[in-house]
Design a protein around this motif. Structure first.
Motif, PDB file in Angstrom:
ATOM      1  N   THR A  12      42.581  42.726  22.912  1.00  0.00           N
ATOM      2  CA  THR A  12      42.231  43.566  23.861  1.00  0.00           C
ATOM      3  C   THR A  12      41.956  42.963  25.036  1.00  0.00           C
ATOM      4  O   THR A  12      41.215  41.839  25.031  1.00  0.00           O
ATOM      5  CB  THR A  12      41.095  44.622  23.278  1.00  0.00           C
ATOM      6  OG1 THR A  12      39.948  43.779  23.109  1.00  0.00           O
ATOM      7  CG2 THR A  12      41.579  45.141  22.004  1.00  0.00           C
ATOM      8  N   GLU A  13      42.113  43.623  26.297  1.00  0.00           N
ATOM      9  CA  GLU A  13      41.462  43.199  27.487  1.00  0.00           C
ATOM     10  C   GLU A  13      41.209  44.176  28.334  1.00  0.00           C
ATOM     11  O   GLU A  13      41.890  45.314  28.448  1.00  0.00           O
ATOM     12  CB  GLU A  13      42.523  42.033  27.927  1.00  0.00           C
ATOM     13  CG  GLU A  13      43.910  42.629  28.567  1.00  0.00           C
ATOM     14  CD  GLU A  13      44.689  41.623  29.124  1.00  0.00           C
ATOM     15  OE1 GLU A  13      44.272  40.634  29.220  1.00  0.00           O
ATOM     16  OE2 GLU A  13      45.777  42.220  29.460  1.00  0.00           O
ATOM     17  N   ILE A  14      40.315  43.914  29.365  1.00  0.00           N
ATOM     18  CA  ILE A  14      40.029  45.055  30.412  1.00  0.00           C
ATOM     19  C   ILE A  14      40.674  44.188  31.820  1.00  0.00           C
ATOM     20  O   ILE A  14      40.127  43.174  32.069  1.00  0.00           O
ATOM     21  CB  ILE A  14      38.571  45.317  30.401  1.00  0.00           C
ATOM     22  CG1 ILE A  14      38.100  46.104  29.343  1.00  0.00           C
ATOM     23  CG2 ILE A  14      38.052  46.096  31.664  1.00  0.00           C
ATOM     24  CD1 ILE A  14      36.686  46.322  29.107  1.00  0.00           C
ATOM     25  N   VAL A  15      41.211  44.941  32.462  1.00  0.00           N
ATOM     26  CA  VAL A  15      41.787  44.242  33.654  1.00  0.00           C
ATOM     27  C   VAL A  15      41.594  45.142  34.952  1.00  0.00           C
ATOM     28  O   VAL A  15      41.847  46.518  34.873  1.00  0.00           O
ATOM     29  CB  VAL A  15      43.348  43.867  33.478  1.00  0.00           C
ATOM     30  CG1 VAL A  15      43.858  43.546  34.754  1.00  0.00           C
ATOM     31  CG2 VAL A  15      43.641  43.069  32.325  1.00  0.00           C
ATOM     32  N   SER A  55      38.574  52.059  37.998  1.00  0.00           N
ATOM     33  CA  SER A  55      38.650  50.827  38.421  1.00  0.00           C
ATOM     34  C   SER A  55      39.462  49.784  37.557  1.00  0.00           C
ATOM     35  O   SER A  55      40.079  48.865  38.170  1.00  0.00           O
ATOM     36  CB  SER A  55      37.359  50.532  38.883  1.00  0.00           C
ATOM     37  OG  SER A  55      36.599  50.309  37.816  1.00  0.00           O
ATOM     38  N   HIS A  56      39.515  49.995  36.462  1.00  0.00           N
ATOM     39  CA  HIS A  56      40.074  49.112  35.364  1.00  0.00           C
ATOM     40  C   HIS A  56      41.218  49.761  34.491  1.00  0.00           C
ATOM     41  O   HIS A  56      41.152  51.039  34.218  1.00  0.00           O
ATOM     42  CB  HIS A  56      38.835  48.363  34.780  1.00  0.00           C
ATOM     43  CG  HIS A  56      38.364  47.353  35.568  1.00  0.00           C
ATOM     44  ND1 HIS A  56      37.384  48.007  36.479  1.00  0.00           N
ATOM     45  CD2 HIS A  56      38.224  46.230  35.670  1.00  0.00           C
ATOM     46  CE1 HIS A  56      36.652  46.960  37.050  1.00  0.00           C
ATOM     47  NE2 HIS A  56      37.352  45.706  36.589  1.00  0.00           N
ATOM     48  N   ARG A  57      41.738  49.019  33.799  1.00  0.00           N
ATOM     49  CA  ARG A  57      42.463  49.393  32.529  1.00  0.00           C
ATOM     50  C   ARG A  57      42.234  48.648  31.250  1.00  0.00           C
ATOM     51  O   ARG A  57      41.954  47.360  31.599  1.00  0.00           O
ATOM     52  CB  ARG A  57      44.114  49.105  32.826  1.00  0.00           C
ATOM     53  CG  ARG A  57      44.612  49.939  34.030  1.00  0.00           C
ATOM     54  CD  ARG A  57      44.720  51.708  33.826  1.00  0.00           C
ATOM     55  NE  ARG A  57      45.064  52.421  34.876  1.00  0.00           N
ATOM     56  CZ  ARG A  57      44.250  52.969  35.693  1.00  0.00           C
ATOM     57  NH1 ARG A  57      42.976  52.647  35.630  1.00  0.00           N
ATOM     58  NH2 ARG A  57      44.879  53.787  36.738  1.00  0.00           N
ATOM     59  N   LEU A  58      42.283  49.419  30.084  1.00  0.00           N
ATOM     60  CA  LEU A  58      41.864  48.637  28.879  1.00  0.00           C
ATOM     61  C   LEU A  58      43.374  48.401  28.266  1.00  0.00           C
ATOM     62  O   LEU A  58      43.914  49.522  28.101  1.00  0.00           O
ATOM     63  CB  LEU A  58      41.067  49.701  28.157  1.00  0.00           C
ATOM     64  CG  LEU A  58      40.875  49.255  26.525  1.00  0.00           C
ATOM     65  CD1 LEU A  58      40.394  47.638  26.442  1.00  0.00           C
ATOM     66  CD2 LEU A  58      40.167  50.009  25.825  1.00  0.00           C
ATOM     67  N   GLY A  59      43.621  47.295  27.832  1.00  0.00           N
ATOM     68  CA  GLY A  59      44.928  47.151  27.280  1.00  0.00           C
ATOM     69  C   GLY A  59      44.735  46.725  25.553  1.00  0.00           C
ATOM     70  O   GLY A  59      43.872  45.975  25.353  1.00  0.00           O
ATOM     71  N   VAL A  60      45.458  47.169  24.897  1.00  0.00           N
ATOM     72  CA  VAL A  60      45.270  47.011  23.291  1.00  0.00           C
ATOM     73  C   VAL A  60      46.701  46.568  22.921  1.00  0.00           C
ATOM     74  O   VAL A  60      47.788  47.282  23.086  1.00  0.00           O
ATOM     75  CB  VAL A  60      44.802  47.971  22.509  1.00  0.00           C
ATOM     76  CG1 VAL A  60      44.756  47.639  21.126  1.00  0.00           C
ATOM     77  CG2 VAL A  60      43.660  48.800  22.945  1.00  0.00           C
ATOM     78  N   TYR A  61      46.727  45.388  22.469  1.00  0.00           N
ATOM     79  CA  TYR A  61      47.949  44.634  21.990  1.00  0.00           C
ATOM     80  C   TYR A  61      48.010  44.490  20.564  1.00  0.00           C
ATOM     81  O   TYR A  61      47.120  43.964  19.822  1.00  0.00           O
ATOM     82  CB  TYR A  61      48.170  43.129  22.720  1.00  0.00           C
ATOM     83  CG  TYR A  61      48.079  43.319  24.191  1.00  0.00           C
ATOM     84  CD1 TYR A  61      49.264  43.285  24.931  1.00  0.00           C
ATOM     85  CD2 TYR A  61      46.917  43.379  24.909  1.00  0.00           C
ATOM     86  CE1 TYR A  61      49.387  43.315  26.295  1.00  0.00           C
ATOM     87  CE2 TYR A  61      46.800  43.400  26.121  1.00  0.00           C
ATOM     88  CZ  TYR A  61      47.979  43.375  26.704  1.00  0.00           C
ATOM     89  OH  TYR A  61      48.115  43.628  28.428  1.00  0.00           O
TER      90      TYR A  61
END
Length: 65
Positions: A12-15, A55-61
């Protein structure tokens, strides 16, 4: 056909919104397995030009087990 698939979250990451790499989001986290990636909004609310975003996006891979 009634089949069920199981995916395992591997990252997971917040970008920041301006730093999104859509090629990464649209590519499996493991090149040897099919992937399912999800993205949603995160962070501070931004109102601009009559639109609302964050302001950000949370990605779940995830990858197919």
């Amino acid at each position: 056909d009634g089949s069920k698939l199981t995916y395992r979250v591997v990252k997971t990451e917040i970008v920041a919104l301006d730093d999104i790499d859509m090629n990464k989001v649209l590519t499996s986290a493991d090149a040897s397995k099919p992937g399912l990636n999800l993205m949603t909004c995160d962070g501070a609310v931004i109102k601009q030009d009559g639109k609302v975003t964050q302001s950000h996006r949370l990605g779940v891979y995830s990858v197919l087990e």
